[in-house]
Each structure stands twice: as C-alpha cells, then as structure tokens.
Design an enzyme around this catalytic site. Sequence first.
Site, PDB file in Angstrom:
ATOM      1  N   HIS A  43       0.857  -1.187   0.000  1.00  0.00           N
ATOM      2  CA  HIS A  43       0.000   0.000   0.000  1.00  0.00           C
ATOM      3  C   HIS A  43       0.895   1.239   0.000  1.00  0.00           C
ATOM      4  CE1 HIS A  43      -3.956   1.926   1.598  1.00  0.00           C
ATOM      5  NE2 HIS A  43      -3.206   2.845   1.002  1.00  0.00           N
ATOM      6  N   GLU A  70      -2.640  -1.616  -3.130  1.00  0.00           N
ATOM      7  CA  GLU A  70      -3.722  -0.827  -2.559  1.00  0.00           C
ATOM      8  C   GLU A  70      -3.363   0.652  -2.592  1.00  0.00           C
ATOM      9  OE1 GLU A  70      -5.174  -3.961   0.927  1.00  0.00           O
ATOM     10  OE2 GLU A  70      -4.067  -2.153   1.464  1.00  0.00           O
ATOM     11  N   HIS A 191      -8.107  -5.472   7.557  1.00  0.00           N
ATOM     12  CA  HIS A 191      -7.878  -4.422   8.553  1.00  0.00           C
ATOM     13  C   HIS A 191      -8.151  -4.960   9.958  1.00  0.00           C
ATOM     14  CE1 HIS A 191      -6.815  -0.161   9.101  1.00  0.00           C
ATOM     15  NE2 HIS A 191      -7.379  -0.344  10.280  1.00  0.00           N
TER      16      HIS A 191
END
Length: 238
Positions: A43, A70, A191
């Site tokens: 990410h 991401e 998450h």
Amino acid sequence: MTKLSVNINKLATLRNSRGGNMPNLITSAKDIESFGGQGITIHPRPDERHIKYQDARELKDVVSTEFNIEGNPIPKFVDLVLEVKPTQVTLVPDAEDAITSNAGWDTIKHKDFLVEVIDTFKKNGIRTSIFVDPNVEMVKGAAETGTDRIELYTESYALNFANGEKEKGIKPFVEAAKMANKLNLGINAGHDLNLQNIKFFKENIPDLLEVSIGHALICESIYLGLDNVVNMYLHRLK
C-alpha cells in the site's frame, strides 16, 4: 480455501527506519511465498513513508502468487498501477496524511469517479476491488461501478471481537457479504484481522475469497516467527 495475502508495509517501515535495505523486501516476499503465503499486498502512500513506488516496480518481477497494490487512485498512483500491472488493485479512500486506512468508499457519492478509474484498470487487465464499510447500500453502490470485488473494512468487527461481542461484530459483515454474493461481487476483507479473530470471521462470511493481513501478522511474527505465523493463518482459513 480463503487466500492469505500478506501486506508487507510494516517490513518496509522497519527497513526505512535505518535508511538501508534490511529487511530486504524482495527476499521477504519470496520467503513469505515459500512459507505458503498466497499473495503479497503493498500500500504505497504519496509520501512513501513505508512502501516506495520503486518497491512496486521491483516486486512485480518477483511475486509469483497474486500481487495486490492498494491505494487512493490519485494520478500518481494510477500511473504506477498501469505501469506495474499487478494481479489486483484495491482502491482505498485514504487521506494523504492518514496513518492507516480508516473508512470505506461512499460508492454512491463517488460512483462516477470510481466507474472511470475502474474502467481504466480493467481495460488493462487488472482485477479491481473497492474498500467498503459493511453497509448493504455501499455494496449495492459498488456493484454499479463495475468493480470485480469489494474488500470489507473489518476494523469494527475486530473491535467488537476484542470486546467479547463477536456476534454483534460479525452481523453487518454477514449481511454485506450476502448482498455481494447476490450481486456477483467477489469478497475480500482486511484491517485488524489477527490470529484470534480470523477463524470466526472466515467461518461466518460466505464465499470469502481473500484476506489481506499485515500489521497483526508482522507483530505476531516477532514472537512466533514469520514461517510459523503464515501457516497458522493458513490453518485457520481452511
């Protein structure tokens, strides 16, 4: 079996803290795959405080499983993804100064923008996923964008699980997943998932395709070892 994609951002944070190349992300990605990891997630953020854009370019030639990038689809990010052409791009509505992802997309409000971005990626053969809260209306909105998958934002589930309210925590995710299945959307999740809460989540989410786990997995690995932890997750995801 639900696939495990390991987010290696925290390894990049550790590397950057000394300004050198330890741990080496290329070696780490190879090792994670050899331990059984079924994907590598990164990410990159605009300030490159952990994953650098060049890391994405270098990892592309190394990752032999699924490669997931991401990020917030600002122009710089879109250009990177189109250059690297990962297996999957996951769109996350990060603020530039966000410490970590903290919300899913409003897929209704941002529909036109998402349609345009997703169309660009899909025309280049890149599977798309949208980060969403466990909200049935947001899932319906996601289906209107043309995305291949959604990624359920699981922080609220993790908090409820830790507070002994796992049934309360899982309920909106089950409802969102059922709607996604009805609309032929693939389901990812991520998450704050960890070794304690992942099994219950997997058991209750129908047709969960993939989880992306980084912070908890790396923290757990400090005590238990990376090879061991990857396989502990794989066992829980069977």
